[in-house]
Design a protein around this motif. Structure first.
Motif, mmCIF file in Angstrom:
data_model
loop_
_atom_site.group_PDB
_atom_site.id
_atom_site.type_symbol
_atom_site.label_atom_id
_atom_site.label_comp_id
_atom_site.label_asym_id
_atom_site.label_seq_id
_atom_site.Cartn_x
_atom_site.Cartn_y
_atom_site.Cartn_z
ATOM 1 N N SER A 22 0.844 -1.187 0.000
ATOM 2 C CA SER A 22 0.000 0.000 0.000
ATOM 3 C C SER A 22 0.880 1.237 0.000
ATOM 4 O O SER A 22 1.913 1.295 0.660
ATOM 5 C CB SER A 22 -0.904 -0.022 1.240
ATOM 6 O OG SER A 22 -1.613 1.190 1.331
ATOM 7 N N GLY A 23 0.462 2.278 -0.783
ATOM 8 C CA GLY A 23 1.272 3.477 -0.876
ATOM 9 C C GLY A 23 1.381 4.195 0.445
ATOM 10 O O GLY A 23 2.458 4.664 0.828
ATOM 11 N N VAL A 24 0.288 4.268 1.198
ATOM 12 C CA VAL A 24 0.316 4.938 2.497
ATOM 13 C C VAL A 24 1.196 4.170 3.473
ATOM 14 O O VAL A 24 2.003 4.749 4.210
ATOM 15 C CB VAL A 24 -1.121 5.091 3.038
ATOM 16 C CG1 VAL A 24 -1.106 5.718 4.421
ATOM 17 C CG2 VAL A 24 -1.962 5.926 2.083
ATOM 18 N N MET A 25 1.075 2.836 3.477
ATOM 19 C CA MET A 25 1.904 2.032 4.364
ATOM 20 C C MET A 25 3.382 2.186 4.026
ATOM 21 O O MET A 25 4.236 2.305 4.919
ATOM 22 C CB MET A 25 1.485 0.570 4.261
ATOM 23 C CG MET A 25 2.326 -0.374 5.104
ATOM 24 S SD MET A 25 2.118 -0.073 6.869
ATOM 25 C CE MET A 25 0.421 -0.615 7.052
ATOM 26 N N GLU A 26 3.693 2.199 2.747
ATOM 27 C CA GLU A 26 5.086 2.355 2.331
ATOM 28 C C GLU A 26 5.638 3.715 2.757
ATOM 29 O O GLU A 26 6.766 3.820 3.249
ATOM 30 C CB GLU A 26 5.175 2.194 0.814
ATOM 31 C CG GLU A 26 6.601 2.202 0.284
ATOM 32 C CD GLU A 26 6.645 1.926 -1.201
ATOM 33 O OE1 GLU A 26 7.751 1.963 -1.763
ATOM 34 O OE2 GLU A 26 5.577 1.656 -1.784
ATOM 35 N N LEU A 27 4.833 4.746 2.577
ATOM 36 C CA LEU A 27 5.270 6.087 2.966
ATOM 37 C C LEU A 27 5.489 6.181 4.468
ATOM 38 O O LEU A 27 6.501 6.723 4.935
ATOM 39 C CB LEU A 27 4.234 7.118 2.517
ATOM 40 C CG LEU A 27 4.510 8.577 2.906
ATOM 41 C CD1 LEU A 27 5.819 9.046 2.292
ATOM 42 C CD2 LEU A 27 3.357 9.466 2.470
#
Length: 570
Positions: A22-27
């Motif tokens: 997930s993009g949010v998790m990665e960020l």
């Protein structure tokens, strides 16, 4: 760039879309990893660079902390010896019911008197050994922990297998022998005079043919011994490499296991002894959640957790990338990501802010979200230890270690290792100074000074306990058997020794003294551990002698066959 994941193919090998985090998790994971790197390494390194002679000051300060605790320990030991001598003399000169409690008269009940003397000896011996360990750890910390560095770095062999084969191949002529040794010492391939590259095997065969002009050296008895020695050496090198990898894993995992166990014991003791006035709770003041000793013990465990978090992020500088790329579809990995991002980091920041703003003194309890503050502190520290332990287990694969940035080059580099140990010492004095300033502002100078004295005693004891536990774990891995079998036997023997120590103390009417039982248990466990190590070494030496005898017998057989060849040709 974190959200779009540029560079990833749209489809996989079989037409399916590749897994992506997930993009949010990665960020959030990147932000958490970079924030921990700044707090644990960048900021301490910047402070140590701008402050002149910071390395020497921190090393001397750490040495002073340990020497102060060692001096207090030896003062306690001298007082204890005086009391023990007084009791023994009273038991020797008095008789009957007039003898001191727990020390039977020597002339009336000699077996019980010998048992009492052994219990007292165990107490003195364990305290002396602990002081010796504290002295060793103090100098290790002062000299940037060279023993741990040697255990983490894979030791290079002084002589390779080819060198052992050349040694068994017998004497050679000076010119040819020099040429063979120079060619065999080169690794890989070498440039020839015409600019081409020749392989190592062809060079050795040419050198061996020059050294044995009468024929092929493969028929020589020395060559048979060399081949046997090379096979045995390659097997021993493989075993040694596996043991070194196992030792490195123990060094990374064992301190976290010990700290987690101590936090769990402290949490269970706090829950059990809160509001109770049993005998074990009154004697074990460390479990009283309203006492000074319990407060300082919780702070020391928190300090050790922060130091190991700094070391852990130094070993795995890109741990967040390993959690993202290692096994992204794995459910435990996703649970670790969500736990650290959405629960552990926010809760720890809120509790740390309240710890600064609203300190709790002796006998003060306040509630947060319906829970007592000391329970929240213990649960958070345990959660961080368990998370680091679980993340370490997730990244033990070669792919995970490569993504996490783990490399032994960081340990071989003297400057980088020194910077990591310097940050370790900086973390100690930073949190001690923060705790002292906070206590002076909120609770007064005297309260803060007493807390500082307790912390400087408890912290060296905790570090020595972690050091000893790690050493025992590494020594158990060297016993030759599988690690699971060795650990199971060790735990079973320690349980048996605990039962024996309790029976012995109960025999001399000291069964209600947990500290005495612990000292006798540790002494019996140490003695059994030393006997086991000696037996394992003897067994290993016997196996090695048998292997050398088999290699010699094989070499002798090859020598007889080679000697029979010239007779058959004639």
């Amino acid at each position: 760039a974190f959200l779009t994941r540029r560079g990833c193919p749209a489809r996989g090998r079989h037409g399916r879309r590749p897994p992506r985090a997930s993009g949010v998790m990665e960020l959030l994971l990147h932000v958490s990893g970079n924030s921990l790197k700044v707090l644990c390494h960048t900021f301490p390194g910047f402070i140590c660079r701008i402050v002149p002679h910071s390395s020497e000051a921190l090393s001397l300060g750490a040495l002073y902390v340990f020497l102060q605790a060692l001096g207090l320990l030896w003062a306690f030991l001298v007082s204890l010896l005086a009391v023990i001598c007084t009791r023994i003399i009273m038991a020797a000169v008095e008789s009957g019911q007039d003898g001191s409690a727990g020390a039977a008269p020597l002339l009336e009940r000699p077996m019980r008197a010998v048992a009492v003397c052994y219990v007292y000896y165990c107490v003195v011996r364990v305290i002396a050994l602990f002081g010796q360990c504290m002295w060793t750890v103090s100098w290790e910390v002062y000299h940037d922990v060279p023993t741990m560095r040697r255990m983490l770095v894979r030791n290079k062999q002084k002589r390779s297998s080819d060198a052992l084969v050349r040694e068994e191949a017998g004497p050679q002529t000076p010119s040819n022998g020099r040429r063979v040794s120079m060619q065999a010492s080169r690794s890989g391939s070498d440039l020839s005079a015409t600019g081409g590259r020749k392989s190592m095997r062809s060079q050795e065969s040419n050198g061996a043919a020059a050294a044995h002009p009468s024929g092929s050296p493969s028929g020589s008895p020395r060559a048979g011994a060399g081949a046997s020695m090379m096979a045995a050496t390659s097997v021993s090198d493989e075993v040694r490499r596996k043991r070194q990898d196992q030792r490195r894993t123990i060094l990374l995992v064992c301190p976290l296991v010990v700290l987690t166990g101590l936090n769990v014991v402290l949490l269970v003791g706090q829950v059990y002894c809160e509001g109770r006035f049993t005998e074990i709770c009154q004697e074990s003041m460390i479990f009283d959640p309203l006492g000074r000793l319990n407060r300082n013990a919780r702070f020391v465990l928190f300090l050790s957790m922060m130091q190991w978090l700094q070391v852990w992020t130094g070993f795995f500088p890109t741990w967040h990338i390993a959690l993202l790329k290692g096994r992204a579809n794995n459910l435990p990995t996703r649970a670790l990501q969500s736990f650290v991002v959405f629960l552990l980091v926010p809760a720890s920041l809120i509790r740390l802010l309240l710890w600064f703003v609203k300190p709790a003194g002796i006998g003060v309890v306040y509630h947060l979200v319906g829970l007592r503050h000391f329970l929240i502190d213990s649960v958070l520290v345990i959660s961080w230890n368990i998370w680091m332990l679980s993340a370490s287990m997730t990244m033990v694969t070669p792919e995970g270690l490569s993504h996490a940035g783990f490399s032994t080059r960081r340990f071989r580099d003297q400057e980088r290792w020194k910077a990591m140990v310097l940050a370790f010492k900086y973390t100690l004095f930073f949190w001690q100074g923060t705790h002292f300033i906070r206590g002076c502002i909120s609770l007064g100078w005297g309260h803060a000074q007493n807390d500082l004295i307790a912390i400087t005693i408890l912290y060296p004891m905790l570090l020595c306990f972690v050091w000893t536990s790690t050493f025992v774990s590494v020594a158990l891995s060297r016993l030759g058997a599988s690690l699971l079998t060795t650990v199971s036997c060790f735990l079973a023997s320690m349980i048996a020794f605990f039962g024996l120590s309790w029976v012995l103390c109960d025999f001399v009417a000291l069964g209600d003294r947990p500290l005495l039982i612990t000292c006798v248990w540790l002494h019996l466990g140490r003695s059994g551990f030393r006997v086991g190590r000696h037996c394992a070494r003897w067994r290993s030496d016997a196996a090695m002698q048998a292997a050398h005898a088999e290699a010699a017998a094989s070499a002798g057989t090859n020598g007889d066959a080679a000697a029979a060849l010239p007779k058959m040709s004639r």
